[in-house]
Design a protein around this motif. Structure first.
Motif, PDB file in Angstrom:
ATOM      1  N   ILE A  67      -6.327  13.956  -5.151  1.00 21.19           N
ATOM      2  CA  ILE A  67      -6.626  13.090  -6.300  1.00 21.19           C
ATOM      3  C   ILE A  67      -7.051  11.706  -5.826  1.00 21.19           C
ATOM      4  O   ILE A  67      -6.461  11.147  -4.897  1.00 21.19           O
ATOM      5  N   LYS A  68      -8.078  11.168  -6.475  1.00 19.90           N
ATOM      6  CA  LYS A  68      -8.492   9.791  -6.215  1.00 19.90           C
ATOM      7  C   LYS A  68      -8.239   8.972  -7.484  1.00 19.90           C
ATOM      8  O   LYS A  68      -8.860   9.200  -8.516  1.00 19.90           O
ATOM      9  N   PRO A  69      -7.305   8.007  -7.429  1.00 27.60           N
ATOM     10  CA  PRO A  69      -6.995   7.203  -8.627  1.00 27.60           C
ATOM     11  C   PRO A  69      -8.229   6.442  -9.130  1.00 27.60           C
ATOM     12  O   PRO A  69      -9.058   5.985  -8.334  1.00 27.60           O
ATOM     13  N   GLU A  70      -8.326   6.322 -10.436  1.00 27.89           N
ATOM     14  CA  GLU A  70      -9.427   5.564 -11.031  1.00 27.89           C
ATOM     15  C   GLU A  70      -9.192   4.062 -10.830  1.00 27.89           C
ATOM     16  O   GLU A  70      -8.079   3.574 -11.021  1.00 27.89           O
ATOM     17  N   PRO A  71     -10.244   3.304 -10.445  1.00 25.77           N
ATOM     18  CA  PRO A  71     -10.093   1.847 -10.256  1.00 25.77           C
ATOM     19  C   PRO A  71      -9.555   1.152 -11.505  1.00 25.77           C
ATOM     20  O   PRO A  71      -8.770   0.213 -11.410  1.00 25.77           O
ATOM     21  N   SER A  72      -9.990   1.618 -12.705  1.00 26.57           N
ATOM     22  CA  SER A  72      -9.528   0.987 -13.953  1.00 26.57           C
ATOM     23  C   SER A  72      -8.024   1.143 -14.125  1.00 26.57           C
ATOM     24  O   SER A  72      -7.356   0.281 -14.708  1.00 26.57           O
ATOM     25  N   ALA A  73      -7.467   2.265 -13.614  1.00 26.15           N
ATOM     26  CA  ALA A  73      -6.016   2.487 -13.691  1.00 26.15           C
ATOM     27  C   ALA A  73      -5.284   1.609 -12.682  1.00 26.15           C
ATOM     28  O   ALA A  73      -4.248   1.005 -12.991  1.00 26.15           O
ATOM     29  N   LEU A  74      -5.810   1.525 -11.464  1.00 26.67           N
ATOM     30  CA  LEU A  74      -5.185   0.701 -10.422  1.00 26.67           C
ATOM     31  C   LEU A  74      -5.131  -0.773 -10.821  1.00 26.67           C
ATOM     32  O   LEU A  74      -4.171  -1.482 -10.499  1.00 26.67           O
ATOM     33  N   GLU A  75      -6.157  -1.241 -11.541  1.00 18.64           N
ATOM     34  CA  GLU A  75      -6.205  -2.649 -11.937  1.00 18.64           C
ATOM     35  C   GLU A  75      -5.097  -3.029 -12.918  1.00 18.64           C
ATOM     36  O   GLU A  75      -4.714  -4.188 -13.010  1.00 18.64           O
ATOM     37  N   LEU A  76      -4.573  -2.045 -13.644  1.00 18.49           N
ATOM     38  CA  LEU A  76      -3.565  -2.338 -14.664  1.00 18.49           C
ATOM     39  C   LEU A  76      -2.186  -2.631 -14.076  1.00 18.49           C
ATOM     40  O   LEU A  76      -1.361  -3.279 -14.719  1.00 18.49           O
ATOM     41  N   ILE A  77      -1.932  -2.116 -12.870  1.00 20.28           N
ATOM     42  CA  ILE A  77      -0.610  -2.313 -12.262  1.00 20.28           C
ATOM     43  C   ILE A  77      -0.780  -2.946 -10.878  1.00 20.28           C
ATOM     44  O   ILE A  77      -1.379  -2.333  -9.990  1.00 20.28           O
ATOM     45  N   PRO A  78      -0.264  -4.172 -10.670  1.00 21.26           N
ATOM     46  CA  PRO A  78      -0.361  -4.821  -9.359  1.00 21.26           C
ATOM     47  C   PRO A  78       0.381  -4.008  -8.299  1.00 21.26           C
ATOM     48  O   PRO A  78       1.317  -3.258  -8.611  1.00 21.26           O
ATOM     49  N   ILE A  79      -0.026  -4.179  -7.055  1.00 19.21           N
ATOM     50  CA  ILE A  79       0.576  -3.413  -5.957  1.00 19.21           C
ATOM     51  C   ILE A  79       2.084  -3.676  -5.844  1.00 19.21           C
ATOM     52  O   ILE A  79       2.857  -2.769  -5.532  1.00 19.21           O
ATOM     53  N   GLU A  80       2.513  -4.934  -6.137  1.00 21.23           N
ATOM     54  CA  GLU A  80       3.947  -5.247  -6.043  1.00 21.23           C
ATOM     55  C   GLU A  80       4.760  -4.419  -7.047  1.00 21.23           C
ATOM     56  O   GLU A  80       5.845  -3.929  -6.740  1.00 21.23           O
ATOM     57  N   THR A  81       4.204  -4.247  -8.270  1.00 23.68           N
ATOM     58  CA  THR A  81       4.884  -3.452  -9.293  1.00 23.68           C
ATOM     59  C   THR A  81       4.887  -1.980  -8.911  1.00 23.68           C
ATOM     60  O   THR A  81       5.895  -1.279  -9.086  1.00 23.68           O
ATOM     61  N   ALA A  82       3.761  -1.511  -8.374  1.00 23.19           N
ATOM     62  CA  ALA A  82       3.658  -0.107  -7.954  1.00 23.19           C
ATOM     63  C   ALA A  82       4.689   0.200  -6.864  1.00 23.19           C
ATOM     64  O   ALA A  82       5.356   1.234  -6.893  1.00 23.19           O
ATOM     65  N   ARG A  83       4.825  -0.719  -5.905  1.00 22.36           N
ATOM     66  CA  ARG A  83       5.809  -0.523  -4.831  1.00 22.36           C
ATOM     67  C   ARG A  83       7.234  -0.594  -5.382  1.00 22.36           C
ATOM     68  O   ARG A  83       8.101   0.186  -4.999  1.00 22.36           O
ATOM     69  N   TYR A  84       7.479  -1.549  -6.283  1.00 22.27           N
ATOM     70  CA  TYR A  84       8.824  -1.777  -6.821  1.00 22.27           C
ATOM     71  C   TYR A  84       9.344  -0.535  -7.532  1.00 22.27           C
ATOM     72  O   TYR A  84      10.489  -0.131  -7.339  1.00 22.27           O
ATOM     73  N   TYR A  85       8.502   0.082  -8.374  1.00 26.37           N
ATOM     74  CA  TYR A  85       8.925   1.257  -9.134  1.00 26.37           C
ATOM     75  C   TYR A  85       8.522   2.575  -8.472  1.00 26.37           C
ATOM     76  O   TYR A  85       8.854   3.641  -8.987  1.00 26.37           O
ATOM     77  N   ASN A  86       7.817   2.480  -7.347  1.00 23.13           N
ATOM     78  CA  ASN A  86       7.297   3.662  -6.656  1.00 23.13           C
ATOM     79  C   ASN A  86       6.526   4.558  -7.642  1.00 23.13           C
ATOM     80  O   ASN A  86       6.839   5.716  -7.862  1.00 23.13           O
ATOM     81  N   VAL A  87       5.497   3.962  -8.234  1.00 25.05           N
ATOM     82  CA  VAL A  87       4.617   4.678  -9.161  1.00 25.05           C
ATOM     83  C   VAL A  87       3.168   4.450  -8.751  1.00 25.05           C
ATOM     84  O   VAL A  87       2.832   3.426  -8.162  1.00 25.05           O
ATOM     85  N   LEU A  88       2.323   5.418  -9.079  1.00 27.29           N
ATOM     86  CA  LEU A  88       0.899   5.297  -8.776  1.00 27.29           C
ATOM     87  C   LEU A  88       0.089   5.605 -10.034  1.00 27.29           C
ATOM     88  O   LEU A  88       0.125   6.728 -10.547  1.00 27.29           O
ATOM     89  N   PRO A  89      -0.647   4.612 -10.582  1.00 19.67           N
ATOM     90  CA  PRO A  89      -1.518   4.881 -11.725  1.00 19.67           C
ATOM     91  C   PRO A  89      -2.738   5.677 -11.260  1.00 19.67           C
ATOM     92  O   PRO A  89      -3.381   5.299 -10.273  1.00 19.67           O
ATOM     93  N   ILE A  90      -3.042   6.778 -11.938  1.00 22.89           N
ATOM     94  CA  ILE A  90      -4.158   7.616 -11.458  1.00 22.89           C
ATOM     95  C   ILE A  90      -5.300   7.745 -12.456  1.00 22.89           C
ATOM     96  O   ILE A  90      -6.446   7.977 -12.052  1.00 22.89           O
ATOM     97  N   SER A  91      -5.033   7.629 -13.769  1.00 24.84           N
ATOM     98  CA  SER A  91      -6.148   7.743 -14.715  1.00 24.84           C
ATOM     99  C   SER A  91      -5.851   6.996 -16.004  1.00 24.84           C
ATOM    100  O   SER A  91      -4.686   6.790 -16.365  1.00 24.84           O
ATOM    101  N   LEU A  92      -6.937   6.587 -16.682  1.00 23.50           N
ATOM    102  CA  LEU A  92      -6.828   5.878 -17.945  1.00 23.50           C
ATOM    103  C   LEU A  92      -7.781   6.526 -18.942  1.00 23.50           C
ATOM    104  O   LEU A  92      -8.997   6.512 -18.753  1.00 23.50           O
ATOM    105  N   ILE A  93      -7.199   7.116 -19.976  1.00 20.56           N
ATOM    106  CA  ILE A  93      -8.005   7.764 -21.012  1.00 20.56           C
ATOM    107  C   ILE A  93      -7.576   7.211 -22.360  1.00 20.56           C
ATOM    108  O   ILE A  93      -6.439   7.429 -22.803  1.00 20.56           O
ATOM    109  N   GLY A  94      -8.482   6.472 -23.001  1.00 19.85           N
ATOM    110  CA  GLY A  94      -8.150   5.856 -24.287  1.00 19.85           C
ATOM    111  C   GLY A  94      -6.996   4.897 -24.136  1.00 19.85           C
ATOM    112  O   GLY A  94      -7.034   3.967 -23.335  1.00 19.85           O
ATOM    113  N   LYS A  95      -5.935   5.138 -24.909  1.00 19.12           N
ATOM    114  CA  LYS A  95      -4.755   4.273 -24.868  1.00 19.12           C
ATOM    115  C   LYS A  95      -3.629   4.854 -24.016  1.00 19.12           C
ATOM    116  O   LYS A  95      -2.483   4.398 -24.086  1.00 19.12           O
TER     117      LYS A  95
END
Length: 583
Positions: A67-95
C-alpha cells in the motif's frame, strides 16, 4: 480487553487457559490492559491478537508493503502525532479518513484524531512494527522531496547572486522563503554569500515544516479554542508555559491566574508557531524575545491581543494580553470611580494645558483610565498624539506612535518630533527617565495638555519620583495639575453572594466606624460556576486623586518628603486608596 476477544483466543487455541489465568493475576497487580500483559509476557503473538481483533470488531487487516498512502491523507496527520499514536493515514474518501492501527481499542486516540482532523475515522489493522516502519518510510519521502525543493530554490538563489544585486532579488527571496521578515532574508542572503548554504537549507526546511504544522486543522482549532475560552471566561491574559514534560495553559481572570487543562506537549512548537504567524513574528527565531499583536473577532466583538514571546529553558513562554476596545467607550464613572475622585479627574481634564499623571503597578488599569479621558477629549477640533510602548488601543481620530528603541525611536526622540506637529493633547505611555520627564514637563508648560503614567505606590510620591529623576522642583510645581493613584479590586459575584457577619474587632481593625446601633449588612461570594468557584466576578477601580493647589505647589518647590505632601493633600480633602476602598 473485550470478553469476546478472550473467547476467540481461547476457542482457536491461540491462548492457553492457564496462561490466561496467569495474565489475569498480573493484571490485578499492575493495573495494565490485559492485551498488553499477554503481549509483554509473550503469551500470544501480535499477529494472533490482530486476528482476534479483526474477527471481533469486523476490521480488515492490511499488508502495508503493498500500500502507498495518499499524500492528502498524510497531510492531515503530522508525523509527531502518527508516531505518538502509532497510526498511519492511508486514504481519504469524502469525509472519511482511513487509518491503520495496531490498537483499535484506544478510544482516546480515536477521539483526538477525529476532532483534530475534522474527518470520520475508519480503522484497519496491521502490526505495530509494520506501522512504525511505514511511517518512517513515507513521511521521510515527503521530507526528502521538501529538501530537494529547497535545494533547487537555494541553487537558483545562489546563481542569481552572481548576476543580480541583493535589492533586486530580495523580493524573490522573500517569496521563496514564504514571507520571511526582511531582515531574515538579508541574513539568509549573507549566509549564502559566505558559503553557508547547508545552514540556510536547514533553516528554510525548519520554517516550512513549522508553517505546515501550524496550519494543520487541529492546531488552528486548538488555538481558536484557547482564545474563545479566554474571551468567554473574561481572561485579561493568556499564559502558555513550556516545561520539561508539560505545556501549561493559564488564564488571568480578575487579576488572579487560574490553571487550565494542560496542552499536548507534542503540539508545543506548532501552537507557538501558529501564534507567531498570527502576530507576524519570525517563527524560526527562538533565541531572542519578540513582541507582536493581532486582532480576532469573537462572537461579534473585536479583541486585540498583545503578544510577548520569551525564550526560557524548555522553549518559549508566550503571554497574550487581551485589549478590549469596547472598554474605551466607558466613562470614568463606569470604571467605578467614586463621585469625589471622579469630579477631581473631570475638573483636571478640562484644563487647556498642564500635566495629568496616573500611577500604579502593572495591571492596575492605568492605560484604560487614560484612554477613557482621551476618548472623551477626542473631538475634531483637537490634535491628539500618543507615544507608547507598545500602542495598546488603536483609536480612530488619534495619531499614535509606537517607540522602537532598536532603531533609535525612544520616548524622548519621539516626543521632540511630535511637538513639531502642533499637538493640543499628548499621551505618553510611561515616563521612565529624566529626558522624557523633562520634555513632557516643558511641553505641559508651553500650552499642551500632557497625560502619562508613572510607577509609584501612591499619588503624592509622583512628585518625589520626578524630583529623583532630576526634574526641577519649580517645573514640577508649575506643570502638574493632578496626580491619581489607582488599583483594581475584585467584585463579589452577584450570582452566589450571601450575607455574612463581620466581627466588630475586624471592622475596627480595618477602620470602619459605625454609628451607635448601626448594623450594616455585609456579603461574601460563596463560589459558583459563573465565577469559577472564586466568589468574585469582575473588578472595580479605587483611586486617590489630588489636585495641586498653592500649598502643595509650595511643598513641591521646597522638595518636601512624600509623606508631608500626602498629609497636606488629605487635609485638602484627598481620600486615600484605603479610604476609597472602604467607601
Amino acid at each position: 480487553m473485550n470478553k469476546r476477544i478472550e473467547e476467540i483466543l481461547l476457542k482457536n487455541n491461540l491462548l492457553k487457559r492457564e496462561d490466561y489465568e496467569r495474565a489475569l493475576s498480573v493484571q490485578k497487580q499492575k493495573k495494565l490492559p490485559l492485551s498488553k500483559i499477554l503481549l509483554d509476557e509473550g503469551l500470544i503473538s501480535e499477529k494472533d491478537l490482530l486476528s482476534a481483533l479483526s474477527e471481533n470488531l469486523n476490521l480488515p487487516s492490511v499488508d502495508l508493503s503493498k500500500i502507498k498512502p495518499e499524500p492528502s491523507a498524510l497531510e492531515l496527520i503530522p508525523i509527531e502525532t502518527a508516531r505518538y499514536y502509532n497510526v498511519l493515514p492511508i486514504s481519504l474518501i469524502g469525509k472519511t479518513l482511513t487509518i491503520t492501527t495496531a490498537d483499535p481499542l484506544n478510544i482516546l486516540a480515536i477521539d483526538d484524531l477525529k476532532s483534530s482532523t475534522g474527518y470520520n475515522i475508519r480503522y484497519c489493522l496491521s502490526t505495530k512494527k509494520n506501522i512504525t516502519e511505514t511511517i518512517e518510510k513515507f513521511y521521510s519521502q515527503e521530507q526528502e522531496e521538501e529538501k530537494l525543493d529547497v535545494d533547487e530554490m537555494l541553487s537558483s538563489l545562489t546563481a542569481d547572486l552572481k548576476e543580480k544585486s541583493v535589492e533586486v532579488i530580495k523580493e524573490e527571496a522573500k517569496s521563496a522563503t514564504e514571507s520571511m521578515a526582511e531582515e531574515s532574508v538579508e541574513e539568509l542572503i549573507g549566509k549564502i554569500e559566505r558559503g553557508k548554504v547547508e545552514i540556510v537549507r536547514e533553516e528554510v526546511i525548519e520554517k516550512r515544516n513549522l508553517l505546515k504544522e501550524a496550519d494543520q486543522t487541529p492546531v488552528v482549532k486548538l488555538v481558536d479554542y484557547i482564545l474563545l475560552q479566554a474571551y468567554r471566561g473574561r481572561a485579561s491574559d493568556i499564559h502558555l508555559e513550556p516545561y520539561e514534560k508539560d505545556f501549561r495553559l493559564r488564564y488571568r481572570i480578575d487579576g488572579i491566574l487560574h490553571e487550565e487543562t494542560e496542552l499536548p506537549k507534542r503540539l508545543q512548537l506548532a501552537i507557538i508557531a501558529r501564534l507567531k504567524i498570527m502576530s507576524e513574528l519570525d517563527i524560526t527565531e527562538r533565541r531572542l524575545p519578540q513582541d507582536g499583536r493581532f486582532r480576532v473577532r469573537m462572537e461579534g466583538k473585536e479583541i486585540d491581543y498583545r503578544v510577548s514571546v520569551l525564550p526560557i529553558c524548555f522553549g518559549e513562554k508566550v503571554v497574550l494580553r487581551a485589549l478590549d476596545r469596547s472598554s474605551l467607550s466607558l466613562g470614568l464613572a463606569d470604571l467605578g470611580f467614586l463621585p469625589g475622585s471622579l469630579s477631581r479627574m473631570e475638573e483636571a481634564a478640562k484644563r487647556p494645558y498642564g500635566m495629568i499623571l496616573i500611577t500604579g503597578p502593572t495591571g492596575s488599569g492605568k492605560s484604560t483610565s487614560l484612554y477613557s479621558v482621551i476618548n472623551k477629549l477626542n473631538t475634531p477640533d483637537r490634535n491628539i498624539i500618543t507615544i507608547e510602548d507598545p500602542v495598546e488601543y488603536q483609536v480612530p481620530g488619534i495619531t499614535q506612535i509606537a517607540v522602537k528603541p532598536e532603531i533609535g525611536l525612544t520616548f524622548a526622540k519621539g516626543l521632540r518630533a511630535l511637538l513639531r506637529q502642533s499637538p493640543d493633547i499628548i499621551l505618553i505611555g510611561e515616563i521612565r527617565d529624566f529626558e522624557t520627564a523633562d520634555i513632557a514637563v516643558k511641553a505641559a508648560l508651553t500650552g499642551q495638555l500632557v497625560l502619562s503614567t508613572l510607577h509609584t505606590n501612591d499619588a503624592p510620591s509622583a512628585i518625589t519620583r520626578l524630583l529623583n529623576m532630576g526634574v526641577g522642583s519649580s517645573l514640577i510645581a508649575s506643570a502638574i495639575i493632578m496626580v491619581s493613584a489607582q488599583r483594581l479590586m475584585r467584585k463579589i459575584c452577584d450570582s452566589c453572594k450571601e450575607k455574612v457577619e463581620i466581627p466588630g474587632e475586624v471592622l475596627e481593625r480595618t477602620g470602619v466606624k459605625l454609628k451607635a446601633g448601626e448594623k450594616p449588612i455585609f456579603y461574601h461570594g460563596k463560589g459558583c460556576k459563573k465565577c469559577h468557584q472564586t466568589g468574585y466576578y469582575g473588578r472595580i477601580a479605587t483611586a486617590e486623586v489630588f489636585l495641586m493647589d498653592r500649598e502643595t505647589k509650595e511643598l513641591a518647590i521646597n522638595e518636601a518628603p512624600a509623606d508631608v505632601i500626602k498629609k497636606k493633600a488629605i487635609e485638602k480633602g484627598m481620600a486615600t486608596l484605603r479610604d476609597n476602598a472602604l467607601e
